[in-house]
Design a protein around this motif. Structure first.
Motif, mmCIF file in Angstrom:
data_model
loop_
_atom_site.group_PDB
_atom_site.id
_atom_site.type_symbol
_atom_site.label_atom_id
_atom_site.label_comp_id
_atom_site.label_asym_id
_atom_site.label_seq_id
_atom_site.Cartn_x
_atom_site.Cartn_y
_atom_site.Cartn_z
ATOM 1 N N UNK A 82 -17.453 -7.840 -24.769
ATOM 2 C CA UNK A 82 -18.411 -7.062 -25.567
ATOM 3 C C UNK A 82 -18.375 -7.571 -26.999
ATOM 4 N N UNK A 83 -19.194 -8.592 -27.268
ATOM 5 C CA UNK A 83 -19.221 -9.142 -28.612
ATOM 6 C C UNK A 83 -19.942 -8.203 -29.567
ATOM 7 N N UNK A 84 -20.756 -7.301 -29.003
ATOM 8 C CA UNK A 84 -21.498 -6.350 -29.824
ATOM 9 C C UNK A 84 -20.617 -5.182 -30.245
ATOM 10 N N UNK A 85 -19.331 -5.259 -29.898
ATOM 11 C CA UNK A 85 -18.389 -4.190 -30.197
ATOM 12 C C UNK A 85 -18.134 -4.163 -31.701
ATOM 13 N N UNK A 86 -18.666 -3.153 -32.378
ATOM 14 C CA UNK A 86 -18.523 -3.027 -33.835
ATOM 15 C C UNK A 86 -18.141 -1.594 -34.187
ATOM 16 N N UNK A 87 -17.403 -1.455 -35.265
ATOM 17 C CA UNK A 87 -17.112 -0.102 -35.767
ATOM 18 C C UNK A 87 -18.338 0.395 -36.525
ATOM 19 N N UNK A 88 -18.682 1.649 -36.317
ATOM 20 C CA UNK A 88 -19.773 2.251 -37.086
ATOM 21 C C UNK A 88 -19.284 2.486 -38.502
ATOM 22 N N UNK A 102 -8.763 7.459 -30.179
ATOM 23 C CA UNK A 102 -9.378 6.401 -29.363
ATOM 24 C C UNK A 102 -9.514 6.822 -27.898
ATOM 25 N N UNK A 103 -8.734 7.829 -27.490
ATOM 26 C CA UNK A 103 -8.825 8.277 -26.099
ATOM 27 C C UNK A 103 -10.123 9.043 -25.854
ATOM 28 N N UNK A 104 -10.739 9.546 -26.911
ATOM 29 C CA UNK A 104 -12.000 10.294 -26.783
ATOM 30 C C UNK A 104 -13.152 9.299 -26.744
ATOM 31 N N UNK A 105 -14.035 9.458 -25.758
ATOM 32 C CA UNK A 105 -15.100 8.463 -25.557
ATOM 33 C C UNK A 105 -15.960 8.294 -26.797
ATOM 34 N N UNK A 106 -16.262 9.344 -27.521
ATOM 35 C CA UNK A 106 -17.148 9.244 -28.686
ATOM 36 C C UNK A 106 -16.527 8.342 -29.752
ATOM 37 N N UNK A 107 -15.262 8.579 -30.055
ATOM 38 C CA UNK A 107 -14.588 7.787 -31.087
ATOM 39 C C UNK A 107 -14.288 6.368 -30.605
ATOM 40 N N UNK A 108 -14.022 6.260 -29.289
ATOM 41 C CA UNK A 108 -13.777 4.924 -28.720
ATOM 42 C C UNK A 108 -15.018 4.058 -28.897
ATOM 43 N N UNK A 110 -17.566 4.758 -31.225
ATOM 44 C CA UNK A 110 -17.862 4.662 -32.662
ATOM 45 C C UNK A 110 -16.930 3.669 -33.364
ATOM 46 N N UNK A 111 -15.698 3.613 -32.908
ATOM 47 C CA UNK A 111 -14.705 2.709 -33.504
ATOM 48 C C UNK A 111 -14.274 1.662 -32.465
ATOM 49 N N UNK A 112 -15.228 1.117 -31.787
ATOM 50 C CA UNK A 112 -14.986 0.195 -30.673
ATOM 51 C C UNK A 112 -14.003 -0.922 -31.041
ATOM 52 N N UNK A 113 -14.265 -1.607 -32.143
ATOM 53 C CA UNK A 113 -13.449 -2.756 -32.528
ATOM 54 C C UNK A 113 -12.015 -2.327 -32.846
ATOM 55 N N UNK A 114 -11.874 -1.291 -33.664
ATOM 56 C CA UNK A 114 -10.538 -0.818 -34.034
ATOM 57 C C UNK A 114 -9.771 -0.332 -32.811
ATOM 58 N N UNK A 115 -10.435 0.467 -31.963
ATOM 59 C CA UNK A 115 -9.763 0.998 -30.788
ATOM 60 C C UNK A 115 -9.386 -0.111 -29.805
ATOM 61 N N UNK A 116 -10.266 -1.091 -29.655
ATOM 62 C CA UNK A 116 -9.991 -2.199 -28.715
ATOM 63 C C UNK A 116 -8.814 -3.026 -29.203
ATOM 64 N N UNK A 117 -8.802 -3.332 -30.498
ATOM 65 C CA UNK A 117 -7.711 -4.131 -31.065
ATOM 66 C C UNK A 117 -6.388 -3.373 -30.982
ATOM 67 N N UNK A 118 -6.456 -2.047 -31.124
ATOM 68 C CA UNK A 118 -5.251 -1.209 -31.046
ATOM 69 C C UNK A 118 -4.663 -1.249 -29.651
ATOM 70 N N UNK A 119 -5.548 -1.272 -28.640
ATOM 71 C CA UNK A 119 -5.062 -1.228 -27.252
ATOM 72 C C UNK A 119 -4.511 -2.574 -26.791
ATOM 73 N N UNK A 120 -4.782 -3.646 -27.531
ATOM 74 C CA UNK A 120 -4.310 -4.968 -27.104
ATOM 75 C C UNK A 120 -2.909 -5.253 -27.617
#
Length: 120
Positions: A82-88, A102-108, A110-120
């Motif tokens: 998901x290259x379109x993954x951007x934080x709002x 990040x466990x909440x779908x809305x914030x996951x 809205x903060x896609x990039x931050x949450x994804x990087x956190x989970x890696x």
């Protein structure tokens, strides 16, 4: 040098001769790969020519390949990243990370990039 009637007796260096034209293998260029990803096949024509005529006396052990496996690129099994993954800009993603939202779908989302990087 010995001469007879004014001509040299020395053997001639070269003489014209005729042999049948050599038989040679000719190939066309390779076709495109049969698949755009994964292992496919590419083909070409291989013909024996004797001079300008089609011949049959080419050495079969020297016959070039007419088929060959090819791979343009490997087929990816996983979905594209998901290259379109951007934080709002409106979401406070630093806070979202801090309070573990990040466990909440809305914030996951809205903060896609931050949450994804956190989970890696």
């Amino acid at each position: 040098k010995p001469y007879i009637n004014g001509k040299s007796l020395r053997p001639v260096d070269s003489a014209a001769c005729f042999e049948r034209p050599c038989s040679k293998w000719f190939t066309t260029s390779w076709s495109q790969c049969s698949k755009t990803c994964g292992i496919g096949v590419r083909v070409r024509e291989v013909k024996c020519y004797q001079g300008e005529e089609l011949g049959h006396s080419c050495d079969s052990t020297l016959r070039p390949e007419a088929r060959q496996s090819c791979e343009v690129q490997p087929c990816t099994t996983e979905p594209p990243a998901e290259d379109a993954c951007q934080d709002k800009a409106t979401a406070n993603c630093a806070l979202v990370l801090r309070v573990k939202l990040c466990t909440h779908w809305y914030y996951r989302k809205a903060c896609c990039l931050s949450c994804r990087n956190k989970s890696q």
